[in-house]
Design a protein around this motif. Structure first.
Motif, mmCIF file in Angstrom:
data_model
loop_
_atom_site.group_PDB
_atom_site.id
_atom_site.type_symbol
_atom_site.label_atom_id
_atom_site.label_comp_id
_atom_site.label_asym_id
_atom_site.label_seq_id
_atom_site.Cartn_x
_atom_site.Cartn_y
_atom_site.Cartn_z
ATOM 1 N N VAL A 54 4.396 5.722 11.287
ATOM 2 C CA VAL A 54 3.530 5.193 10.235
ATOM 3 C C VAL A 54 3.379 6.330 9.231
ATOM 4 C CG1 VAL A 54 1.271 4.258 9.675
ATOM 5 C CG2 VAL A 54 2.338 3.698 11.853
ATOM 6 N N HIS A 55 3.893 6.137 8.031
ATOM 7 C CA HIS A 55 3.992 7.223 7.058
ATOM 8 C C HIS A 55 3.188 6.920 5.798
ATOM 9 C CE1 HIS A 55 5.803 10.643 5.077
ATOM 10 N NE2 HIS A 55 6.101 9.860 4.052
ATOM 11 N N ASP A 56 2.329 7.855 5.424
ATOM 12 C CA ASP A 56 1.520 7.763 4.198
ATOM 13 C C ASP A 56 2.292 8.427 3.067
ATOM 14 O OD1 ASP A 56 -0.330 7.898 2.145
ATOM 15 O OD2 ASP A 56 -1.893 8.839 3.350
ATOM 16 N N ASN A 57 2.852 7.628 2.178
ATOM 17 C CA ASN A 57 3.653 8.160 1.079
ATOM 18 C C ASN A 57 2.846 9.000 0.103
ATOM 19 O OD1 ASN A 57 6.196 6.978 1.811
ATOM 20 N ND2 ASN A 57 5.347 5.019 1.190
ATOM 21 N N ASP A 58 1.553 8.726 -0.025
ATOM 22 C CA ASP A 58 0.727 9.470 -0.965
ATOM 23 C C ASP A 58 0.468 10.904 -0.522
ATOM 24 O OD1 ASP A 58 0.616 7.300 -2.635
ATOM 25 O OD2 ASP A 58 -1.452 6.756 -2.140
ATOM 26 N N SER A 59 0.508 11.164 0.773
ATOM 27 C CA SER A 59 0.224 12.520 1.251
ATOM 28 C C SER A 59 1.495 13.311 1.550
ATOM 29 C CB SER A 59 -0.651 12.456 2.505
ATOM 30 O OG SER A 59 0.080 11.913 3.576
ATOM 31 N N GLY A 81 16.332 11.069 13.208
ATOM 32 C CA GLY A 81 15.631 10.184 14.129
ATOM 33 C C GLY A 81 14.216 9.882 13.662
ATOM 34 N N ILE A 82 13.666 8.818 14.183
ATOM 35 C CA ILE A 82 12.317 8.376 13.818
ATOM 36 C C ILE A 82 11.300 9.326 14.435
ATOM 37 C CG2 ILE A 82 10.617 6.523 14.042
ATOM 38 C CD1 ILE A 82 13.008 4.561 14.166
ATOM 39 N N LYS A 83 10.370 9.793 13.622
ATOM 40 C CA LYS A 83 9.290 10.671 14.080
ATOM 41 C C LYS A 83 8.104 9.805 14.508
ATOM 42 C CE LYS A 83 11.181 13.545 10.558
ATOM 43 N NZ LYS A 83 12.199 12.538 10.288
ATOM 44 N N SER A 84 8.244 9.206 15.661
ATOM 45 C CA SER A 84 7.274 8.214 16.136
ATOM 46 C C SER A 84 5.889 8.826 16.333
ATOM 47 C CB SER A 84 7.775 7.620 17.446
ATOM 48 O OG SER A 84 6.828 6.754 18.000
ATOM 49 N N ASN A 85 4.867 8.167 15.748
ATOM 50 C CA ASN A 85 3.483 8.589 15.959
ATOM 51 C C ASN A 85 2.613 7.429 16.455
ATOM 52 O OD1 ASN A 85 3.053 7.149 13.540
ATOM 53 N ND2 ASN A 85 3.149 9.007 12.316
ATOM 54 N N SER A 91 0.842 -1.198 0.000
ATOM 55 C CA SER A 91 0.000 0.000 0.000
ATOM 56 C C SER A 91 0.879 1.251 0.000
ATOM 57 C CB SER A 91 -0.903 -0.008 1.241
ATOM 58 O OG SER A 91 -0.137 0.225 2.402
ATOM 59 N N GLN A 92 0.265 2.397 0.206
ATOM 60 C CA GLN A 92 1.026 3.644 0.266
ATOM 61 C C GLN A 92 1.714 3.828 1.621
ATOM 62 O OE1 GLN A 92 -2.330 3.551 0.470
ATOM 63 N NE2 GLN A 92 -3.084 5.177 1.800
ATOM 64 N N TRP A 93 1.469 2.928 2.556
ATOM 65 C CA TRP A 93 2.002 3.047 3.912
ATOM 66 C C TRP A 93 3.394 2.436 4.041
ATOM 67 C CZ3 TRP A 93 -0.610 6.305 6.787
ATOM 68 C CH2 TRP A 93 -1.946 6.530 6.467
ATOM 69 N N MET A 94 4.244 3.152 4.764
ATOM 70 C CA MET A 94 5.594 2.714 5.074
ATOM 71 C C MET A 94 5.750 2.835 6.591
ATOM 72 S SD MET A 94 9.146 4.444 3.757
ATOM 73 C CE MET A 94 8.669 6.055 4.333
ATOM 74 N N TYR A 95 6.539 1.962 7.182
ATOM 75 C CA TYR A 95 6.714 1.927 8.635
ATOM 76 C C TYR A 95 8.201 2.007 8.966
ATOM 77 C CZ TYR A 95 1.985 0.084 8.278
ATOM 78 O OH TYR A 95 0.663 -0.070 7.978
ATOM 79 N N ILE A 96 8.544 2.900 9.893
ATOM 80 C CA ILE A 96 9.913 3.006 10.380
ATOM 81 C C ILE A 96 9.840 2.882 11.895
ATOM 82 C CG2 ILE A 96 12.011 4.395 10.456
ATOM 83 C CD1 ILE A 96 10.889 5.982 8.056
ATOM 84 N N GLY A 97 10.488 1.868 12.441
ATOM 85 C CA GLY A 97 10.417 1.665 13.886
ATOM 86 C C GLY A 97 11.375 0.588 14.351
#
Length: 90
Positions: A42-47, A63-67, A19-25
């Motif tokens: 949790v990053h939405d590449n489309d937006s 650094g990781i922008k944790s949400n 999907s358009q979602w990418m995860y960094i953690g």
């Protein structure tokens, strides 16, 4: 893929999905068909205004922008992964 991913336990990883979602953690565990990450961006590449590659490189630098505290990702949606430390500067 599970065995290769297991080598990254307790390390920062980048997970690309179908999907358009990418995860960094931080990879916490792999259970059945599920990847568990903590302190996750949790990053939405489309937006996003930046390209995926630039966003990941910035995450490595700043650094990781944790949400999210914790995220469970179905392995069926994963197309690739890498350690955040494996991202090359360009």
């Amino acid at each position: 893929m599970k065995q290769a991913l297991a080598a990254y336990l307790k390390k920062k990883v980048v997970i690309d999905t179908r999907s358009q979602w990418m995860y960094i953690g931080v990879l916490e565990d792999i259970v059945d068909n599920c990847i568990i990450l903590s302190d996750v961006d949790v990053h939405d590449n489309d937006s996003a205004q930046a390209t995926k590659e630039f966003y990941v490189l910035e995450s490595k630098k700043t650094g990781i922008k944790s949400n999210r505290h914790k995220v469970y990702i179905n392995m069926d949606f994963v197309i690739s992964f890498s350690g955040l430390e494996d991202i090359k500067n360009f």
